[in-house]
Design a protein around this motif. Structure first.
Motif, short mmCIF file in Angstrom:
data_model
loop_
_atom_site.label_atom_id
_atom_site.label_comp_id
_atom_site.label_asym_id
_atom_site.label_seq_id
_atom_site.Cartn_x
_atom_site.Cartn_y
_atom_site.Cartn_z
N ALA A 159 0.82 -1.22 0.00
CA ALA A 159 0.00 0.00 0.00
C ALA A 159 0.85 1.27 0.00
CB ALA A 159 -0.93 0.00 1.21
N ASP A 160 1.94 1.30 0.76
CA ASP A 160 2.76 2.50 0.86
C ASP A 160 4.12 2.12 1.44
OD1 ASP A 160 3.50 5.13 0.69
OD2 ASP A 160 1.90 5.92 1.97
N THR B 174 11.43 5.47 3.19
CA THR B 174 12.83 5.13 3.37
C THR B 174 13.54 6.28 4.07
OG1 THR B 174 13.45 6.02 1.21
CG2 THR B 174 12.88 3.68 1.32
N GLY B 175 14.66 5.98 4.71
CA GLY B 175 15.42 7.03 5.39
C GLY B 175 16.73 6.49 5.92
N THR B 176 17.47 7.35 6.60
CA THR B 176 18.76 6.99 7.19
C THR B 176 18.80 7.48 8.63
OG1 THR B 176 19.87 7.17 5.05
CG2 THR B 176 21.27 7.21 7.00
N TRP B 177 19.03 6.54 9.54
CA TRP B 177 19.24 6.88 10.94
C TRP B 177 20.67 7.42 11.10
CZ3 TRP B 177 17.27 7.24 15.78
CH2 TRP B 177 18.16 7.21 16.84
N PRO B 178 20.92 8.46 11.94
CA PRO B 178 19.99 9.13 12.85
C PRO B 178 19.31 10.37 12.27
CG PRO B 178 22.21 9.83 13.34
CD PRO B 178 22.33 8.86 12.19
N ARG B 179 19.55 10.65 10.99
CA ARG B 179 18.94 11.84 10.39
C ARG B 179 17.41 11.73 10.37
NH1 ARG B 179 21.52 11.62 6.03
NH2 ARG B 179 19.97 10.54 4.74
N ASP B 180 16.91 10.56 10.04
CA ASP B 180 15.46 10.34 9.94
C ASP B 180 15.04 9.43 11.09
OD1 ASP B 180 15.37 11.73 7.37
OD2 ASP B 180 16.39 9.95 6.57
N ARG B 181 14.29 9.98 12.03
CA ARG B 181 13.97 9.27 13.27
C ARG B 181 12.50 8.90 13.40
NH1 ARG B 181 17.83 10.18 17.70
NH2 ARG B 181 19.71 11.14 16.86
N SER B 182 11.65 9.29 12.48
CA SER B 182 10.24 8.93 12.57
C SER B 182 9.59 9.04 11.20
CB SER B 182 9.50 9.84 13.57
OG SER B 182 9.49 11.17 13.10
N LEU B 183 8.42 8.42 11.05
CA LEU B 183 7.65 8.47 9.81
C LEU B 183 6.19 8.19 10.14
CD1 LEU B 183 7.50 5.09 8.19
CD2 LEU B 183 9.50 5.48 9.65
N THR B 184 5.30 8.58 9.24
CA THR B 184 3.86 8.38 9.47
C THR B 184 3.18 7.87 8.20
OG1 THR B 184 3.35 10.68 8.90
CG2 THR B 184 3.74 10.17 11.23
N PHE B 185 2.10 7.11 8.42
CA PHE B 185 1.20 6.69 7.35
C PHE B 185 -0.22 7.10 7.75
CE2 PHE B 185 4.55 3.36 7.15
CZ PHE B 185 4.96 3.53 5.83
N ASP B 186 -0.96 7.69 6.85
CA ASP B 186 -2.38 7.97 7.07
C ASP B 186 -3.18 6.95 6.29
OD1 ASP B 186 -2.00 10.27 8.68
OD2 ASP B 186 -1.60 11.47 6.89
N VAL B 187 -4.06 6.21 6.99
CA VAL B 187 -4.78 5.11 6.36
C VAL B 187 -6.28 5.26 6.61
CG1 VAL B 187 -2.83 3.54 6.60
CG2 VAL B 187 -4.56 3.62 8.39
N LEU B 188 -7.05 4.65 5.74
CA LEU B 188 -8.50 4.54 5.89
C LEU B 188 -8.82 3.07 6.08
CD1 LEU B 188 -11.32 5.85 5.84
CD2 LEU B 188 -11.35 5.46 3.35
N GLY B 189 -9.36 2.75 7.25
CA GLY B 189 -9.57 1.36 7.60
C GLY B 189 -10.67 0.70 6.79
N ASP B 190 -10.48 -0.61 6.55
CA ASP B 190 -11.52 -1.40 5.89
C ASP B 190 -11.90 -2.61 6.74
OD1 ASP B 190 -9.29 -2.96 5.68
OD2 ASP B 190 -9.25 -3.03 3.48
N PRO C 80 25.76 5.27 10.67
CA PRO C 80 24.37 5.36 10.20
C PRO C 80 23.78 4.00 9.84
CG PRO C 80 25.88 6.10 8.49
CD PRO C 80 26.71 5.86 9.71
N VAL C 81 22.44 3.96 9.83
CA VAL C 81 21.68 2.79 9.42
C VAL C 81 20.64 3.25 8.40
CG1 VAL C 81 20.07 0.99 10.14
CG2 VAL C 81 21.97 1.64 11.64
N ARG C 82 20.57 2.57 7.28
CA ARG C 82 19.54 2.87 6.28
C ARG C 82 18.37 1.92 6.47
NH1 ARG C 82 22.12 4.02 0.42
NH2 ARG C 82 19.97 4.76 0.12
N TRP C 83 17.16 2.45 6.39
CA TRP C 83 15.97 1.66 6.67
C TRP C 83 14.89 1.87 5.61
CZ3 TRP C 83 11.95 4.96 7.01
CH2 TRP C 83 12.19 6.25 7.49
N SER C 84 14.03 0.89 5.50
CA SER C 84 12.84 0.96 4.66
C SER C 84 11.67 0.39 5.46
CB SER C 84 13.01 0.17 3.35
OG SER C 84 14.01 0.74 2.54
N VAL C 85 10.53 1.07 5.40
CA VAL C 85 9.32 0.63 6.10
C VAL C 85 8.20 0.54 5.08
CG1 VAL C 85 7.65 1.13 7.92
CG2 VAL C 85 10.07 1.70 8.25
N GLY C 86 7.51 -0.59 5.06
CA GLY C 86 6.43 -0.81 4.12
C GLY C 86 5.11 -1.05 4.81
N LEU C 87 4.03 -0.69 4.14
CA LEU C 87 2.67 -0.87 4.65
C LEU C 87 1.94 -1.84 3.73
CD1 LEU C 87 0.77 0.33 6.89
CD2 LEU C 87 -0.10 1.86 5.12
#
Length: 351
Positions: free
Chosen positions: A247-248, A251-267, A340-347
């Protein structure tokens, strides 16, 4: 030729200009090198004598000063042409005196020991507190089906993590120095039962095999690299499990990117959040997931590279027709400067 003639000839040559010698500089440098080699040979002889005396007295030390003395002797022996003595028993070869990690971090061993199911099940070492970060290095051999783990205590108190599992290769885990610890700390390693019942191996439940398990353990101090080295990006996010669709993603790199958000509509169907990382300290990064500001899940980061892959998945539901905000906060305790640590988060959505 008379004596007088010889004196006149020598006098005339002595008063003449000094002839040019293009090789003079090289000759002087060669002489300096010969003098240095003789001095290093003398130092090596004295150091070897001192070590022999210490061996006769049965003196053994794991202090930082003793380690520096041994390093100095090794340097002197190399300079003088004397073969350097191998350090440590064969079982510690996987835990070298020094090494440099892929991101340029320099590690120096402060103490080394071993425990085993059939031998000593507990060992204690004393290490200096220098102000540099400390890591525990662990290598487990002969026990891939082991249900045993190693419990670490610092100054008699258990650390903030459970027993170390028997894993493939060398593990490096942070060692947090307690506040007000002073100049030295004692680190105790104890072999304990970590799992009850069967052990999962290649997806199957098998009986534990603890008789052959042996651990080589060491404490290292490390020096952060002068400049951060960006790790390679994780491979493309893995395919969703059967029944899910992507769905979404972020991506980012720690410690520069420390948080992220997803806005979802529940089903009303399950929603999955997964995260993968790359970097030498990727396993130390913690992901805490909040649903509409409330704690929902916490977990470490799985590695996702060309040679290995691991997936961490958190799953929850949002009522049909309801909007929700999924927030992912990244933390690392203790932090690792310039690593640093590079990360990816998927929904994922359930179909």
């Amino acid at each position: 030729m008379t004596v007088q003639d010889l004196q006149n000839a020598l006098r005339s040559h002595g008063e003449a200009p000094v002839p040019a010698n293009p090789a003079r500089h090289d000759q002087v440098q060669a002489r300096i090198r010969r003098i240095r080699r003789r001095r290093h040979a003398a130092v090596a002889g004295a150091a070897a004598a001192a070590l022999s005396a210490a061996a006769v007295l049965g003196f053994v030390s794991l202090s930082g000063q003793a380690q520096r003395d041994q390093d100095a002797v090794a340097v002197a022996q190399r300079s003088s042409g004397v073969p350097a003595q191998k350090s440590g028993p064969p079982e510690h070869t996987a835990l070298p005196r020094t090494f440099t990690s892929a991101d340029g971090t320099e590690y120096r061993r402060l103490a080394v020991t071993a425990i085993a199911k059939t031998g000593a099940k507990k060992a204690t070492v004393t290490v200096p507190v220098t102000g540099k970060p400390l890591d525990i290095a662990a290598v487990c051999s002969g026990g891939r089906r082991s249900s045993m783990g190693v419990l670490v205590r610092i100054n008699g108190r258990a650390g903030g993590q459970g027993p170390l599992p028997c894993a493939t290769g060398r593990q490096l885990v942070p060692l947090a120095v307690p506040a007000g610890a002073g100049e030295r700390i004692t680190v105790t390693f104890e072999l304990v039962k970590r799992l009850s019942g069967c052990v999962i191996v290649a997806g199957s439940c098998v009986q534990p095999d603890d008789a052959r398990v042996r651990w080589s353990l060491a404490v290292y101090e490390w020096t952060p690299p002068e400049h951060p080295v960006e790790p390679q990006a994780p491979r493309g996010l893995p395919k969703p499990p059967k029944g899910y669709s992507p769905a979404d993603s972020r991506t980012g790199t720690w410690p520069r990117d420390r948080s992220l958000t997803f806005d979802v509509l529940g089903d009303g169907k399950p929603i999955g959040v997964h995260h993968v990382c790359t970097g030498d300290v990727a396993s130390r990064l913690s992901f805490e997931i909040e649903l509409n500001g409330r704690f929902a899940s916490r977990g470490g980061c799985g590695a996702w590279t060309d040679k290995s892959s691991s997936l961490t998945l958190a799953e929850f539901r949002v009522p049909k027709g309801k909007k929700a905000t999924i927030t992912v906060n990244l933390t690392m305790r203790p932090e690792a400067p310039n690593r640093p640590v590079r990360w990816s988060v998927g929904l994922w959505h359930r179909q």
